[in-house]
Design an enzyme around this catalytic site. Structure first.
Site, PDB file in Angstrom:
ATOM      1  CG  ASP A 201      -1.819   1.136   1.367  1.00 49.16           C
ATOM      2  OD1 ASP A 201      -2.220   1.684   0.325  1.00 49.16           O
ATOM      3  OD2 ASP A 201      -2.133   1.517   2.505  1.00 49.16           O
ATOM      4  CG  PHE A 202       1.591   5.737  -1.595  1.00 53.54           C
ATOM      5  CD1 PHE A 202       2.930   5.696  -1.949  1.00 53.54           C
ATOM      6  CD2 PHE A 202       1.019   6.969  -1.310  1.00 53.54           C
ATOM      7  CE1 PHE A 202       3.689   6.862  -2.014  1.00 53.54           C
ATOM      8  CE2 PHE A 202       1.761   8.141  -1.382  1.00 53.54           C
ATOM      9  CZ  PHE A 202       3.101   8.083  -1.733  1.00 53.54           C
ATOM     10  CG  ASP A 203      -1.782   7.640   1.004  1.00 50.73           C
ATOM     11  OD1 ASP A 203      -1.196   8.719   1.158  1.00 50.73           O
ATOM     12  OD2 ASP A 203      -2.333   7.300  -0.066  1.00 50.73           O
TER      13      ASP A 203
END
Length: 318
Positions: A83-85
């Site tokens: 995932d990023f955030d």
């Protein structure tokens, strides 16, 4: 052969791996050499220890030291999905302010030459790729409804956006105007109400009720409650779990080159991805506090994710 350099992160016990220099997570302090740079990857293998039962993270899941040992001891090559955030980048009040941890980005780019890497985010695909650059990676945006491959080809693996999102737009915008500090983000295949900056937090129960009413009026859409957001997506959307499964099925369609999938994520929306990599892979929850999860490991934040990726990249380059 490259030596292992200094790492500043700490393991789940809160103590640096080498207590004189803080050089490597999970190494018994008695193993500290006079010159920590003398540690090569082979020297480290087998010396990374699991935390004791009493030093596990608050959720009862093993932490950074145990995760690194598991990754380095893997009998088959890995595939990394993240995932990023909240995983590669800290959560920001404004999504556009988020930036990946430099050490994590460097490590992923180093490994991308021979390790499949996929970034799986709730962000829109174009938005995501303005924030993180890994030329050899595959990117999934809008919870997997958009995909872009290393060569630049972009597809919608699970069909086009639901027209009901357009019908919802005006209704949810009116709700945002009523609750000061909340705001609407439009994605290619989702609508999101952010309430992190809600001025009167006492109105949050009322906001939840309004969102639940809207969700009931649009059965063709699913509402996901995330970290200070309410997000509407097409009900047929597979979520991150479906995107991860779709990616893994195509990574080795003949079953001749198996890889161990490792998924890092911080939000409730990542639970489907944790389930998708189980039982053959590894799910890593990134969370400061405990919560029920399908993941098998827990890291406390983006710093520990960066530390794990950095160690893995250095081991990979041996």
């Amino acid at each position: 052969m490259r030596p292992i350099g200094p790492i500043s992160a700490r393991d789940s016990t809160g103590a640096a791996g080498c207590n004189r220099q803080g050089w490597f997570v999970g190494i018994d302090p008695g193993d500290c050499p006079h010159n920590p740079l003398a540690y090569t990857a082979e020297h480290l293998k087998g010396r990374i220890r699991l935390p004791q039962e009493t030093s596990k993270t608050g959720s009862g899941l093993p932490g950074l030291g145990a995760l690194v040992r598991s990754l380095l001891a893997a009998r088959e090559p890995l595939a990394l999905l993240l995932d990023f955030d909240g995983t590669l980048a800290r959560i920001c009040d404004r999504p556009g302010d988020a930036r990946p941890e430099p050490a994590a980005l460097t490590a992923l780019n180093r490994m991308s030459a021979d390790t499949p890497i996929a970034i799986v985010s709730g962000r829109g695909l174009d938005d995501l790729q303005t924030l993180i650059a890994i030329p050899r990676a595959t990117f999934f945006g809008s919870h997997g409804q958009e995909a872009r491959f290393p060569g630049g080809q972009t597809i919608n693996p699970f069909g086009e956006s639901a027209p009901e999102l357009g019908q919802l737009r005006g209704r949810i915008a009116a709700v945002a105007r009523e609750f000061a500090g909340s705001w609407i983000e439009e994605k290619p295949q989702a609508l999101v109400l952010h309430y992190r900056n809600l001025r009167d937090q006492g109105k949050l129960p009322d906001l939840r009720r309004r969102i639940q009413i809207l969700a009931g009026e649009f059965p063709e859409l699913s509402m996901m409650a995330g970290r200070k957001v309410f997000e509407f997506v097409p009900a047929a959307a597979p979520g991150k779990g479906g995107a991860v499964q779709w990616y893994l099925d195509r990574l080795d369609p003949g079953g001749n080159a198996p890889r161990i999938p490792v998924y890092f994520g911080d939000d409730v929306s990542d639970e489907g991805a944790f389930a998708a990599v189980d039982p053959l892979g590894i799910g890593v929850l990134v969370a400061r506090r405990t919560r029920p999860t399908a993941a098998g490991y827990r890291l406390s934040g983006v710093n520990e994710v960066a530390a794990a990726l950095t160690l893995l990249a250095r081991w990979n380059a041996r």
